[in-house]
Write a protein that holds these residues in place. Structure first.
Motif, PDB file in Angstrom:
ATOM      1  N   LYS A  48     -86.772 -16.013 -19.934  1.00 52.63           N
ATOM      2  CA  LYS A  48     -87.601 -17.274 -19.487  1.00 52.63           C
ATOM      3  C   LYS A  48     -87.698 -18.310 -20.347  1.00 52.63           C
ATOM      4  CE  LYS A  48     -92.449 -18.426 -18.315  1.00 52.63           C
ATOM      5  NZ  LYS A  48     -93.949 -18.009 -18.321  1.00 52.63           N
ATOM      6  N   HIS A  49     -87.580 -18.061 -21.609  1.00 54.59           N
ATOM      7  CA  HIS A  49     -87.415 -19.241 -22.510  1.00 54.59           C
ATOM      8  C   HIS A  49     -86.151 -19.687 -23.060  1.00 54.59           C
ATOM      9  CE1 HIS A  49     -91.648 -18.167 -23.392  1.00 54.59           C
ATOM     10  NE2 HIS A  49     -91.863 -19.415 -24.267  1.00 54.59           N
ATOM     11  N   GLY A  50     -85.249 -19.501 -22.258  1.00 53.17           N
ATOM     12  CA  GLY A  50     -83.784 -20.091 -22.260  1.00 53.17           C
ATOM     13  C   GLY A  50     -82.807 -19.377 -23.010  1.00 53.17           C
ATOM     14  N   PHE A  51     -83.176 -17.949 -23.458  1.00 47.85           N
ATOM     15  CA  PHE A  51     -82.050 -17.734 -24.378  1.00 47.85           C
ATOM     16  C   PHE A  51     -81.185 -16.562 -23.302  1.00 47.85           C
ATOM     17  CE2 PHE A  51     -85.865 -17.779 -26.898  1.00 47.85           C
ATOM     18  CZ  PHE A  51     -85.495 -18.261 -28.067  1.00 47.85           C
ATOM     19  N   LYS A  52     -80.014 -16.217 -23.977  1.00 51.63           N
ATOM     20  CA  LYS A  52     -79.336 -15.457 -23.003  1.00 51.63           C
ATOM     21  C   LYS A  52     -79.153 -14.008 -23.649  1.00 51.63           C
ATOM     22  CE  LYS A  52     -74.491 -14.766 -21.201  1.00 51.63           C
ATOM     23  NZ  LYS A  52     -73.215 -15.328 -21.248  1.00 51.63           N
ATOM     24  N   LEU A  53     -79.561 -13.039 -22.948  1.00 51.17           N
ATOM     25  CA  LEU A  53     -79.901 -11.501 -23.205  1.00 51.17           C
ATOM     26  C   LEU A  53     -78.784 -10.863 -22.711  1.00 51.17           C
ATOM     27  CD1 LEU A  53     -81.247  -9.599 -24.598  1.00 51.17           C
ATOM     28  CD2 LEU A  53     -83.166  -9.492 -22.933  1.00 51.17           C
ATOM     29  N   MET A  54     -77.919 -10.506 -23.456  1.00 51.54           N
ATOM     30  CA  MET A  54     -77.028  -9.392 -23.042  1.00 51.54           C
ATOM     31  C   MET A  54     -77.286  -7.915 -23.575  1.00 51.54           C
ATOM     32  SD  MET A  54     -73.300 -11.631 -23.885  1.00 51.54           S
ATOM     33  CE  MET A  54     -72.376 -10.387 -23.089  1.00 51.54           C
ATOM     34  N   LEU A  55     -77.486  -7.327 -22.686  1.00 50.32           N
ATOM     35  CA  LEU A  55     -77.984  -5.673 -22.873  1.00 50.32           C
ATOM     36  C   LEU A  55     -76.804  -4.714 -22.727  1.00 50.32           C
ATOM     37  CD1 LEU A  55     -81.361  -5.881 -21.105  1.00 50.32           C
ATOM     38  CD2 LEU A  55     -80.853  -5.916 -23.485  1.00 50.32           C
ATOM     39  N   GLU A  56     -76.801  -3.980 -23.205  1.00 52.17           N
ATOM     40  CA  GLU A  56     -75.755  -2.713 -23.075  1.00 52.17           C
ATOM     41  C   GLU A  56     -74.367  -3.413 -23.529  1.00 52.17           C
ATOM     42  OE1 GLU A  56     -76.849   0.768 -20.358  1.00 52.17           O
ATOM     43  OE2 GLU A  56     -77.057  -1.159 -19.391  1.00 52.17           O
ATOM     44  N   SER A  57     -74.417  -4.130 -24.618  1.00 52.21           N
ATOM     45  CA  SER A  57     -73.371  -4.792 -25.213  1.00 52.21           C
ATOM     46  C   SER A  57     -73.105  -4.795 -26.887  1.00 52.21           C
ATOM     47  CB  SER A  57     -73.432  -6.469 -24.956  1.00 52.21           C
ATOM     48  OG  SER A  57     -73.484  -6.826 -23.470  1.00 52.21           O
ATOM     49  N   GLU A  58     -72.014  -4.199 -27.421  1.00 52.09           N
ATOM     50  CA  GLU A  58     -71.752  -4.362 -28.732  1.00 52.09           C
ATOM     51  C   GLU A  58     -70.464  -5.114 -29.299  1.00 52.09           C
ATOM     52  OE1 GLU A  58     -71.750  -0.210 -30.261  1.00 52.09           O
ATOM     53  OE2 GLU A  58     -71.967   0.269 -28.211  1.00 52.09           O
ATOM     54  N   ILE A  59     -70.928  -5.611 -30.336  1.00 50.85           N
ATOM     55  CA  ILE A  59     -69.677  -6.349 -31.034  1.00 50.85           C
ATOM     56  C   ILE A  59     -68.866  -5.230 -31.745  1.00 50.85           C
ATOM     57  CG2 ILE A  59     -71.053  -8.360 -31.344  1.00 50.85           C
ATOM     58  CD1 ILE A  59     -70.766  -7.844 -34.610  1.00 50.85           C
ATOM     59  N   THR A  60     -67.468  -5.888 -31.763  1.00 53.61           N
ATOM     60  CA  THR A  60     -66.525  -4.921 -32.408  1.00 53.61           C
ATOM     61  C   THR A  60     -65.915  -5.619 -33.665  1.00 53.61           C
ATOM     62  OG1 THR A  60     -64.819  -5.645 -31.062  1.00 53.61           O
ATOM     63  CG2 THR A  60     -65.935  -3.566 -30.783  1.00 53.61           C
ATOM     64  N   GLU A  61     -66.141  -7.025 -33.740  1.00 55.04           N
ATOM     65  CA  GLU A  61     -65.312  -7.798 -34.447  1.00 55.04           C
ATOM     66  C   GLU A  61     -66.164  -9.236 -34.771  1.00 55.04           C
ATOM     67  OE1 GLU A  61     -60.863  -9.757 -35.557  1.00 55.04           O
ATOM     68  OE2 GLU A  61     -61.174  -8.107 -33.750  1.00 55.04           O
ATOM     69  N   ILE A  62     -66.097  -9.670 -35.906  1.00 56.00           N
ATOM     70  CA  ILE A  62     -66.527 -11.171 -36.038  1.00 56.00           C
ATOM     71  C   ILE A  62     -65.258 -12.124 -36.256  1.00 56.00           C
ATOM     72  CG2 ILE A  62     -67.988 -12.799 -37.157  1.00 56.00           C
ATOM     73  CD1 ILE A  62     -69.770 -10.253 -38.148  1.00 56.00           C
ATOM     74  N   LEU A  63     -65.117 -13.063 -35.552  1.00 51.76           N
ATOM     75  CA  LEU A  63     -63.501 -13.771 -35.497  1.00 51.76           C
ATOM     76  C   LEU A  63     -63.771 -14.846 -36.365  1.00 51.76           C
ATOM     77  CD1 LEU A  63     -63.327 -13.922 -31.728  1.00 51.76           C
ATOM     78  CD2 LEU A  63     -62.307 -12.172 -33.210  1.00 51.76           C
ATOM     79  N   ASP A  64     -62.640 -15.054 -37.130  1.00 55.23           N
ATOM     80  CA  ASP A  64     -62.496 -16.199 -38.348  1.00 55.23           C
ATOM     81  C   ASP A  64     -61.959 -17.211 -37.700  1.00 55.23           C
ATOM     82  OD1 ASP A  64     -61.724 -17.518 -40.600  1.00 55.23           O
ATOM     83  OD2 ASP A  64     -61.179 -15.720 -41.618  1.00 55.23           O
ATOM     84  N   ASP A  65     -62.445 -18.331 -38.078  1.00 53.26           N
ATOM     85  CA  ASP A  65     -61.963 -19.867 -37.682  1.00 53.26           C
ATOM     86  C   ASP A  65     -60.519 -20.355 -38.457  1.00 53.26           C
ATOM     87  OD1 ASP A  65     -62.865 -20.560 -40.244  1.00 53.26           O
ATOM     88  OD2 ASP A  65     -64.147 -22.118 -39.462  1.00 53.26           O
ATOM     89  N   GLY A  66     -60.235 -19.283 -39.400  1.00 54.03           N
ATOM     90  CA  GLY A  66     -59.109 -19.750 -40.062  1.00 54.03           C
ATOM     91  C   GLY A  66     -59.577 -20.331 -41.385  1.00 54.03           C
ATOM     92  N   ASN A  67     -60.489 -20.605 -41.588  1.00 54.31           N
ATOM     93  CA  ASN A  67     -61.089 -21.437 -43.012  1.00 54.31           C
ATOM     94  C   ASN A  67     -62.278 -20.571 -43.580  1.00 54.31           C
ATOM     95  OD1 ASN A  67     -59.471 -23.789 -42.953  1.00 54.31           O
ATOM     96  ND2 ASN A  67     -60.831 -24.145 -40.946  1.00 54.31           N
ATOM     97  N   GLY A  68     -62.480 -19.188 -42.924  1.00 68.85           N
ATOM     98  CA  GLY A  68     -63.335 -18.525 -43.954  1.00 68.85           C
ATOM     99  C   GLY A  68     -65.002 -18.246 -43.225  1.00 68.85           C
ATOM    100  N   ARG A  69     -65.018 -18.907 -42.118  1.00 72.96           N
ATOM    101  CA  ARG A  69     -66.131 -19.165 -41.369  1.00 72.96           C
ATOM    102  C   ARG A  69     -66.209 -18.343 -39.972  1.00 72.96           C
ATOM    103  NH1 ARG A  69     -70.108 -24.463 -40.217  1.00 72.96           N
ATOM    104  NH2 ARG A  69     -71.374 -23.098 -38.562  1.00 72.96           N
ATOM    105  N   ALA A  70     -67.133 -17.874 -39.459  1.00 78.51           N
ATOM    106  CA  ALA A  70     -67.223 -17.373 -38.198  1.00 78.51           C
ATOM    107  C   ALA A  70     -66.828 -18.344 -37.001  1.00 78.51           C
ATOM    108  CB  ALA A  70     -68.364 -16.692 -38.001  1.00 78.51           C
ATOM    109  N   LYS A  71     -66.250 -17.690 -36.041  1.00 76.60           N
ATOM    110  CA  LYS A  71     -66.176 -18.706 -35.007  1.00 76.60           C
ATOM    111  C   LYS A  71     -66.532 -18.060 -33.607  1.00 76.60           C
ATOM    112  CE  LYS A  71     -61.339 -17.626 -33.501  1.00 76.60           C
ATOM    113  NZ  LYS A  71     -60.041 -18.201 -32.965  1.00 76.60           N
ATOM    114  N   GLY A  72     -66.857 -16.780 -33.812  1.00 76.38           N
ATOM    115  CA  GLY A  72     -67.520 -16.007 -32.525  1.00 76.38           C
ATOM    116  C   GLY A  72     -67.249 -14.567 -32.913  1.00 76.38           C
TER     117      GLY A  72
END
Length: 443
Positions: free
Chosen positions: A194-218
């Motif tokens: 209701k407050h505008g957040f996206k909620l993805m249930l029963e979901s898991e991350i397997t990797e945090i992606l690198d933008d090529g400069n050492g920062r997360a991009k997704g």
């Protein structure tokens, strides 16, 4: 005169120091590598949101420490020599102690995901975490928050005040359903969306992606989907901050092992707060590790008595906690599990038709005494709930005096009649009438 050294300047360590000073002239030193002065950790979100300044979160003025002869050392403890009672600091000389109190707190959990050490990947526990959020917010359009709990909700609310989109990635089938019963958890699911957040249930991350400069991009999800994000919040719980002690003589498990007096297996060494793990849970409704602000304060007060000569066991009483899910206040007292046990418990659950207020009363089936209370969007008095559970009030007495517990402001609507109606419908031969007699003095 003894040298009492406390590692950690959170609520546990500072409470210990204050209460020792009330009863002792011993030398007291507090060491911290997080901040120079004690601050209210629960106020971190309000600093970010602009409601408070850091200076306003310090419960004591900077002159307080010198006046009370408590020395503050801003440094990092690298190693402890328990045999010779010495601390090896990163920047300063060695420090000797006669009594050592370990109040080293918690750290955000990480589970070995590739990319978890990238920039803009962090939890929300320390002042440094707040600084990280401030640093990366101006260049963040979308944040992914991994985990469904209280810290995640806080982080999401913080980002929303800067118009940053937020997606929660939650492994469970419903938000915080490892703690909340199904109805309350579903209420929070609705409220988050209701407050505008996206909620993805029963979901898991397997990797945090690198933008090529050492920062997360997704992040990459278990099903192969990728979510773009310039910030990844890790809010899958916290664990005791004891990595620097793992190879020492100190006995550890998940935390530092202690008895009911906070004594460790090393002489004159105690552990309190988030980092302490009781060998035996201090009460039936308590866990071996207590990571709540008020329990940290109680740890400090209890330990100070022991250090000052009055050996005192930790007896915390009835469990309680409170928090906020965006606009919904949450309170819990006693034992309320996430899955009702129909064989041993009897539940009375009422929910408002708008779906943002609820009351749950849990009774022992065997003797009909109150076991626990859950509240969403409604406030009850701590003193009343504590007494009802501690004194094992029978069901009928609880319902007769339920209005005594309500702590909402004067003109708020009350809903205890609905609960009494539920009781009377279930027990037509033993109906309850709400009492007008005051059982709690000024309450």
């Amino acid at each position: 005169m003894r040298n009492i050294v406390i590692i950690g300047n959170g609520i546990s360590g500072v409470t210990t120091a204050r209460h020792i000073r009330k009863h002792s002239d011993d030398n007291i030193t507090i060491i911290s590598s997080e901040t120079k002065h004690f601050f209210s950790r629960t106020a971190l979100m309000y600093i970010y949101m602009g409601h408070m300044k850091y200076e306003s979160t310090k419960p004591y003025e900077d002159w307080f420490w010198k006046k009370n002869r408590i020395d503050l050392v801003y440094d990092y403890v690298q190693k402890i020599d328990f045999r010779n009672k010495k601390l090896q600091l990163k920047q300063s000389n060695e420090l000797e102690y006669d009594v050592l109190v370990l109040a080293v707190g918690s750290k955000s959990n990480k589970f070995g995901w590739p990319g978890q050490e990238l920039e803009a990947v962090q939890g929300l526990y320390s002042y440094q975490d707040l600084e990280g959020m401030e640093k990366y917010s101006p260049t963040t359009k979308h944040a992914v928050i991994v985990g469904g709990g209280l810290i995640g909700i806080e982080m999401g609310e913080m980002f929303h005040t800067r118009n940053i989109e937020v997606t929660f990635v939650v492994r469970e089938s419903s938000f915080w359903n490892n703690v909340l019963p199904p109805e309350e958890s579903e209420m929070i699911n609705r409220h988050i969306r209701k407050h505008g957040f996206k909620l993805m249930l029963e979901s898991e991350i397997t990797e945090i992606l690198d933008d090529g400069n050492g920062r997360a991009k997704g992040v990459k999800l278990k099903d192969g989907e990728e979510l773009e994000a310039q910030f990844v919040g890790l809010t899958v719980g916290v664990s005791p901050n004891i990595d620097f002690l793992k190879e020492s003589e100190l006995e550890t498990g998940r935390g530092i092992k202690v008895n009911e007096y906070f004594e460790t297996n090393q002489p004159d060494v105690y552990a309190i707060g988030d980092c302490a793990e009781f060998e035996k849970a201090p009460a039936e409704d308590r866990r071996p590790i207590e990571q709540v602000w008020y329990t940290g304060r109680m740890h400090g007060e209890t330990l100070a008595n022991t250090i000052c000569g009055t050996k005192t066991a930790y007896k915390p009483g009835v469990w309680f906690n409170s928090a906020k899910f965006l606009d919904i206040e949450y309170q819990t007292y006693g034992q309320v599990g996430n899955q009702p046990d129909e064989e041993t418990e009897e539940h009375f659950y009422w929910e408002h038709e708008r779906g943002e207020k609820s009351i749950r009363l849990v009774f022992h089936k065997k003797d009909k005494t109150l076991k626990g209370v859950n509240l969403m969007g409604i406030r009850y008095r701590h003193e009343v709930c504590d007494k009802m559970i501690r004194d094992k009030w029978p069901m009928k007495k609880v319902f007769q005096n339920l209005k005594e517990a309500n702590f909402d402001p004067e003109f708020f609507k009350r809903y205890e009649d609905q609960l009494v109606g539920m009781h009377n419908e279930r027990y037509p031969n033993d109906k309850v009438k709400l009492s007008s007699q005051k059982l709690f003095g000024i309450f």
